[in-house]
Design a protein around this motif. Structure first.
Motif, PDB file in Angstrom:
ATOM      1  N   LEU A  76       0.841  -1.197   0.000  1.00  0.00           N
ATOM      2  CA  LEU A  76       0.000   0.000   0.000  1.00  0.00           C
ATOM      3  C   LEU A  76       0.880   1.253   0.000  1.00  0.00           C
ATOM      4  O   LEU A  76       0.626   2.205  -0.750  1.00  0.00           O
ATOM      5  N   ALA A  77       1.932   1.254   0.804  1.00  0.00           N
ATOM      6  CA  ALA A  77       2.849   2.392   0.854  1.00  0.00           C
ATOM      7  C   ALA A  77       3.456   2.622  -0.522  1.00  0.00           C
ATOM      8  O   ALA A  77       3.571   3.759  -0.993  1.00  0.00           O
ATOM      9  N   ASP A  78       3.819   1.538  -1.178  1.00  0.00           N
ATOM     10  CA  ASP A  78       4.424   1.629  -2.496  1.00  0.00           C
ATOM     11  C   ASP A  78       3.441   2.230  -3.500  1.00  0.00           C
ATOM     12  O   ASP A  78       3.785   3.113  -4.282  1.00  0.00           O
ATOM     13  N   LEU A  79       2.185   1.765  -3.457  1.00  0.00           N
ATOM     14  CA  LEU A  79       1.160   2.271  -4.373  1.00  0.00           C
ATOM     15  C   LEU A  79       0.904   3.761  -4.159  1.00  0.00           C
ATOM     16  O   LEU A  79       0.612   4.497  -5.097  1.00  0.00           O
ATOM     17  N   LEU A  80       0.999   4.200  -2.893  1.00  0.00           N
ATOM     18  CA  LEU A  80       0.712   5.596  -2.580  1.00  0.00           C
ATOM     19  C   LEU A  80       1.975   6.464  -2.632  1.00  0.00           C
ATOM     20  O   LEU A  80       1.920   7.671  -2.414  1.00  0.00           O
ATOM     21  N   GLY A  81       3.120   5.825  -2.887  1.00  0.00           N
ATOM     22  CA  GLY A  81       4.373   6.563  -2.895  1.00  0.00           C
ATOM     23  C   GLY A  81       4.762   7.030  -1.504  1.00  0.00           C
ATOM     24  O   GLY A  81       5.354   8.091  -1.324  1.00  0.00           O
ATOM     25  N   GLY A  82       4.427   6.233  -0.508  1.00  0.00           N
ATOM     26  CA  GLY A  82       4.700   6.625   0.871  1.00  0.00           C
ATOM     27  C   GLY A  82       5.746   5.760   1.547  1.00  0.00           C
ATOM     28  O   GLY A  82       6.369   4.906   0.919  1.00  0.00           O
ATOM     29  N   ALA A  83       5.950   6.031   2.835  1.00  0.00           N
ATOM     30  CA  ALA A  83       6.933   5.298   3.624  1.00  0.00           C
ATOM     31  C   ALA A  83       6.233   4.327   4.564  1.00  0.00           C
ATOM     32  O   ALA A  83       5.040   4.451   4.821  1.00  0.00           O
ATOM     33  N   VAL A  84       7.012   3.369   5.071  1.00  0.00           N
ATOM     34  CA  VAL A  84       6.466   2.345   5.950  1.00  0.00           C
ATOM     35  C   VAL A  84       6.845   2.632   7.399  1.00  0.00           C
ATOM     36  O   VAL A  84       8.015   2.813   7.719  1.00  0.00           O
ATOM     37  N   GLY A  85       5.834   2.690   8.261  1.00  0.00           N
ATOM     38  CA  GLY A  85       6.080   2.890   9.690  1.00  0.00           C
ATOM     39  C   GLY A  85       5.637   1.682  10.479  1.00  0.00           C
ATOM     40  O   GLY A  85       4.995   0.773   9.941  1.00  0.00           O
ATOM     41  N   ALA A  86       5.988   1.673  11.764  1.00  0.00           N
ATOM     42  CA  ALA A  86       5.574   0.575  12.628  1.00  0.00           C
ATOM     43  C   ALA A  86       5.407   1.097  14.040  1.00  0.00           C
ATOM     44  O   ALA A  86       6.059   2.055  14.439  1.00  0.00           O
ATOM     45  N   SER A  87       4.494   0.483  14.784  1.00  0.00           N
ATOM     46  CA  SER A  87       4.320   0.869  16.180  1.00  0.00           C
ATOM     47  C   SER A  87       5.383   0.175  17.017  1.00  0.00           C
ATOM     48  O   SER A  87       6.061  -0.748  16.554  1.00  0.00           O
ATOM     49  N   ARG A  88       5.506   0.627  18.279  1.00  0.00           N
ATOM     50  CA  ARG A  88       6.486  -0.001  19.149  1.00  0.00           C
ATOM     51  C   ARG A  88       6.190  -1.487  19.342  1.00  0.00           C
ATOM     52  O   ARG A  88       7.102  -2.308  19.362  1.00  0.00           O
ATOM     53  N   ALA A  89       4.905  -1.834  19.427  1.00  0.00           N
ATOM     54  CA  ALA A  89       4.537  -3.243  19.618  1.00  0.00           C
ATOM     55  C   ALA A  89       5.082  -4.086  18.469  1.00  0.00           C
ATOM     56  O   ALA A  89       5.621  -5.174  18.681  1.00  0.00           O
ATOM     57  N   ALA A  90       4.946  -3.568  17.236  1.00  0.00           N
ATOM     58  CA  ALA A  90       5.403  -4.321  16.070  1.00  0.00           C
ATOM     59  C   ALA A  90       6.929  -4.423  16.038  1.00  0.00           C
ATOM     60  O   ALA A  90       7.493  -5.447  15.645  1.00  0.00           O
ATOM     61  N   VAL A  91       7.597  -3.347  16.478  1.00  0.00           N
ATOM     62  CA  VAL A  91       9.062  -3.359  16.497  1.00  0.00           C
ATOM     63  C   VAL A  91       9.564  -4.279  17.616  1.00  0.00           C
ATOM     64  O   VAL A  91      10.462  -5.090  17.410  1.00  0.00           O
ATOM     65  N   ASP A  92       8.929  -4.171  18.775  1.00  0.00           N
ATOM     66  CA  ASP A  92       9.343  -5.015  19.902  1.00  0.00           C
ATOM     67  C   ASP A  92       9.135  -6.498  19.594  1.00  0.00           C
ATOM     68  O   ASP A  92       9.889  -7.348  20.059  1.00  0.00           O
ATOM     69  N   ALA A  93       8.111  -6.795  18.793  1.00  0.00           N
ATOM     70  CA  ALA A  93       7.854  -8.183  18.426  1.00  0.00           C
ATOM     71  C   ALA A  93       8.842  -8.671  17.362  1.00  0.00           C
ATOM     72  O   ALA A  93       8.849  -9.840  17.010  1.00  0.00           O
ATOM     73  N   GLY A  94       9.659  -7.733  16.858  1.00  0.00           N
ATOM     74  CA  GLY A  94      10.653  -8.108  15.859  1.00  0.00           C
ATOM     75  C   GLY A  94      10.097  -8.179  14.442  1.00  0.00           C
ATOM     76  O   GLY A  94      10.719  -8.731  13.554  1.00  0.00           O
ATOM     77  N   TRP A  95       8.898  -7.615  14.228  1.00  0.00           N
ATOM     78  CA  TRP A  95       8.300  -7.677  12.890  1.00  0.00           C
ATOM     79  C   TRP A  95       8.929  -6.673  11.941  1.00  0.00           C
ATOM     80  O   TRP A  95       8.900  -6.824  10.731  1.00  0.00           O
ATOM     81  N   LYS A  96       9.452  -5.576  12.483  1.00  0.00           N
ATOM     82  CA  LYS A  96      10.066  -4.523  11.656  1.00  0.00           C
ATOM     83  C   LYS A  96      11.273  -3.988  12.419  1.00  0.00           C
ATOM     84  O   LYS A  96      11.234  -3.905  13.652  1.00  0.00           O
ATOM     85  N   PRO A  97      12.350  -3.590  11.703  1.00  0.00           N
ATOM     86  CA  PRO A  97      13.495  -3.006  12.409  1.00  0.00           C
ATOM     87  C   PRO A  97      13.136  -1.659  13.058  1.00  0.00           C
ATOM     88  O   PRO A  97      12.215  -0.969  12.609  1.00  0.00           O
ATOM     89  N   ALA A  98      13.897  -1.296  14.094  1.00  0.00           N
ATOM     90  CA  ALA A  98      13.604  -0.089  14.872  1.00  0.00           C
ATOM     91  C   ALA A  98      13.610   1.186  14.032  1.00  0.00           C
ATOM     92  O   ALA A  98      12.976   2.174  14.397  1.00  0.00           O
ATOM     93  N   ILE A  99      14.282   1.173  12.901  1.00  0.00           N
ATOM     94  CA  ILE A  99      14.377   2.378  12.069  1.00  0.00           C
ATOM     95  C   ILE A  99      12.995   2.799  11.546  1.00  0.00           C
ATOM     96  O   ILE A  99      12.775   3.934  11.159  1.00  0.00           O
TER      97      ILE A  99
END
Lengths: 261, 397
Positions: free
Chosen positions: B299-322
């Motif tokens: 979806l981010a790619d289609l909209l030309g946007g960036a990908v974010g994540a909440s702390r829960a998702a980062v803490d779970a290791g689903w996305k890097p902290a960046i």
């Protein structure tokens, strides 16, 4: 390698809630913890010690109950702990706190690396570490995710908006450590038992050389003038639809209306 | 040092104990009692119904003549020959502060071969640019920049300094403030002037964003603050405006620089450059597993946007902290923020609530995020996102 890790005991801000009726902070039952970023700093210190030998000393400034936080660090594997505590330090902002901690660290004297967490989760200022480095007149790198030492040269990776910087420097040096650096270890049972028996020395204002004009409230340039709860935004529009696809379509129309697509 | 409670006046109502953000007030024998946590912030003073609480009269340790300090300064960060937008945002708000204080607005430009950027500062409201140039400033370096900036302060004595709360700004700010014995407020989200006292009013989130604190620096100078990117809008540049360039010679000696930059590794593709992104699609715990982040990315790619994540998702290791957005992650302020399966914890809101439009998709109709959303969809993100991607592809085709 002589390593000093600075830690802070903080309320677990993820557990803090706002009372919906009075709109004030509900602190009851909020546990006190070792600031999470400081645990990453301690873990980095412990790993460096395991790799290169040496000693890890944890230092905290805070009220007497901060000893509990220091004991947790001892249980994780720190060799020694020190509490800097005096009513005269009360009301200190980041400048006065960093001055007081720097004076304590200067009294410890022999150090190669000072490690701090990137920031504390209660204040989120990220200022005490860099200010300490300035008071001690030593080099520093903030937001460090990786650290290695070769022949007295410290090589670190610094997290940045666009990626990483690789930076080199020499002892003595202060680093502030980010979360992605490592996964802090848990205290061992044996470590916890040892930590519980440990006597933690307390240094008061009389034990370290301090200028009374530079500590506590008197030495703090910044003062809180008002505290309030953040306003919520005005109520938006809930999209009502029978299916996920309908909802998606309505949303896409809204996006088209905003000329995003 | 603590606030003073008049025990005879105290009626034991305990209104102050819940007003204290630091847990410094307790009830003892039906009277309020102050403990060591007190920072003398004064939050309790106003809530006491019988005016039993007062702040102590305190003589500050400051040793400056405040009258000598005039002017509002904005530090301009740059990379690859371009100003970072936060500097221009701060010039816009700096102009407002300078006008209220009746002082001039100046920009501080430190770098190698950056004089050409001064015109941008004038176009955005600066009357003056203090310029320090040299090879040693080609890339940000703590020691070199601290020395250059502190020298400028000592020579030209500004009353107030605004610095972007970026990685480098938060590295430089405390070092400079400490060297010049200035007050520094971190990570502000609002700035105003207390016109009565002629002080800058620095407002910032505290306690993980649970409360806001307005902070002043009454006795020390300069009064400094780091300010989050994207909380103020960039002013419309007016290139007809000009100003004075004050060139100041560099005093940094090579031995003053104690750290050496050996490499810069850019991992930031457009999908991670959250600070500059106009659209951000963010995923939280509701994404259920790391694989489902492919929907966020698509979806981010289609909209030309960036990908974010909440702390829960980062803490779970689903996305890097960046990718992390929030109080301990990045602060973003895009035109559109799409929160997918994010409950809207206060820590997360602290990092994105200045977004122009917030779209929330969440299964839980009571999720806090809906209180902040411009548009909300109550539904399973794992159904809504694939449908959106599908339909968007049709629209784009």
């Amino acid at each position: 390698m002589e390593i000093i890790v600075c830690i802070k005991q903080v309320p677990d801000t993820t557990e803090v809630k706002i009372d919906p009726v009075t709109n004030t902070l509900m602190r009851q039952g909020v546990p006190s913890i070792v600031n999470p970023f400081d645990k990453n700093a301690l873990e980095m210190g412990l790993q460096l010690k395991e790799q290169y030998g040496g000693k890890v000393t944890v230092v905290s400034m805070g009220p007497p109950q901060a000893k509990d936080a220091l004991k947790e660090c001892l249980a994780m594997g720190a060799d020694a702990a020190l509490l800097v505590s005096d009513r005269a330090f009360g009301g200190a902002d980041t400048l006065a706190t960093s001055y007081t901690l720097a004076q304590a660290v200067a009294k410890i004297g022999n150090y190669d690396l000072i490690l701090c967490g990137k920031q504390a989760i209660d204040g989120d200022t990220a200022q005490v570490g860099p200010s300490m480095a300035e008071h001690l007149d030593i080099a520093m790198v903030t937001c460090v995710s990786k650290c290695e030492v070769n022949d007295g040269v410290v090589k670190v990776e610094r997290e940045h908006e666009e990626g990483y910087e690789v930076i080199e420097g020499k002892f003595p040096m202060l680093l502030t450590v980010v979360k992605s650096a490592n996964e802090p270890r848990f205290p061992t049972v044996r470590g916890t038992m040892k930590a519980n028996r440990a006597e933690i020395p307390v240094w008061t204002a009389a034990d370290i050389t301090v200028d009374p004009d530079k500590i506590g409230l008197k030495g703090s340039p910044t003062q809180v003038s008002r505290i309030f709860t953040p306003e919520s935004r005005t109520q938006g529009e809930m999209i009502q639809a029978d299916s996920a696809r309908d909802a998606a379509n309505i949303l896409i129309q809204k996006l088209q209306g905003m000329k995003v697509i | 040092m603590a606030i003073i409670i008049d025990k005879d006046t105290c009626i034991g109502c305990s209104a102050c104990t819940s007003a204290c953000p630091f847990g410094a007030l307790e009830m003892q024998d039906d009277k309020a009692q102050v403990n060591d946590n007190c920072t003398t912030c004064g939050a309790c003073v106003g809530v006491c119904p019988v005016s039993a609480i007062s702040k102590p009269a305190m003589k500050s340790g400051a040793k400056v003549n405040k009258e000598d300090y005039k002017g509002v300064w904005v530090f301009l960060e740059h990379a690859e020959g371009q100003l970072r937008s936060v500097g221009l945002e701060l010039l816009g708000q700096g102009r407002v502060l300078a006008d209220k204080l009746g002082e001039e607005l100046a920009a501080v430009l430190i770098g190698d071969n950056v004089e050409g950027l001064a015109k941008e500062a004038f176009a955005s409201g600066a009357e003056k640019v203090y310029l320090v140039e040299g090879k040693e400033y080609a890339h940000y370096n703590t020691d070199a920049y601290t020395t250059a900036f502190s020298d400028l302060i000592n020579s030209y004595k500004p009353s107030s300094i605004l610095i972007g709360a970026t990685t480098d700004g938060r590295d430089l700010g405390p070092r400079v403030a400490c060297r010049t014995t200035a007050g520094l407020v971190a990570d502000c989200t609002n700035l105003d002037v207390d016109t009565e006292r002629g002080l800058v009013l620095w407002t910032r989130p505290a306690f993980g964003g649970n409360i806001m604190a307005s902070i002043v620096c009454p006795d020390y100078r300069p009064q400094m603050g780091t300010v989050r990117p994207k909380v103020f809008k960039k002013p419309e540049p007016d290139y007809s405006k000009t100003g004075e360039i004050v060139r100041v010679a560099s005093k940094v000696k090579p031995e003053d620089i104690r750290t050496k930059l050996v490499d810069v590794i850019k991992v930031c593709t457009t999908s991670v450059n959250l600070e500059e992104a106009e659209i951000i699609v963010s995923g939280g715990r509701g994404m259920c597993n790391p694989d489902n982040f492919k929907y966020i990315e698509e979806l981010a790619d289609l909209l030309g946007g960036a990908v974010g994540a909440s702390r829960a998702a980062v803490d779970a290791g689903w996305k890097p902290a960046i990718h992390q957005v929030g109080q301990t992650g990045k602060t973003v302020g895009p035109k559109i923020y799409i929160a997918c399966g994010i409950s809207g914890a206060i820590q997360h809101l602290a990092g994105m609530s200045t977004s122009d439009i917030i779209i929330a998709i969440n299964k839980d109709a009571d999720a806090n995020i809906f209180k902040f959303a411009t548009y909300g969809i109550v539904g399973d993100v794992l159904e809504v996102l694939p449908a959106m991607i599908d339909e968007l592809k049709k629209v784009k085709a």
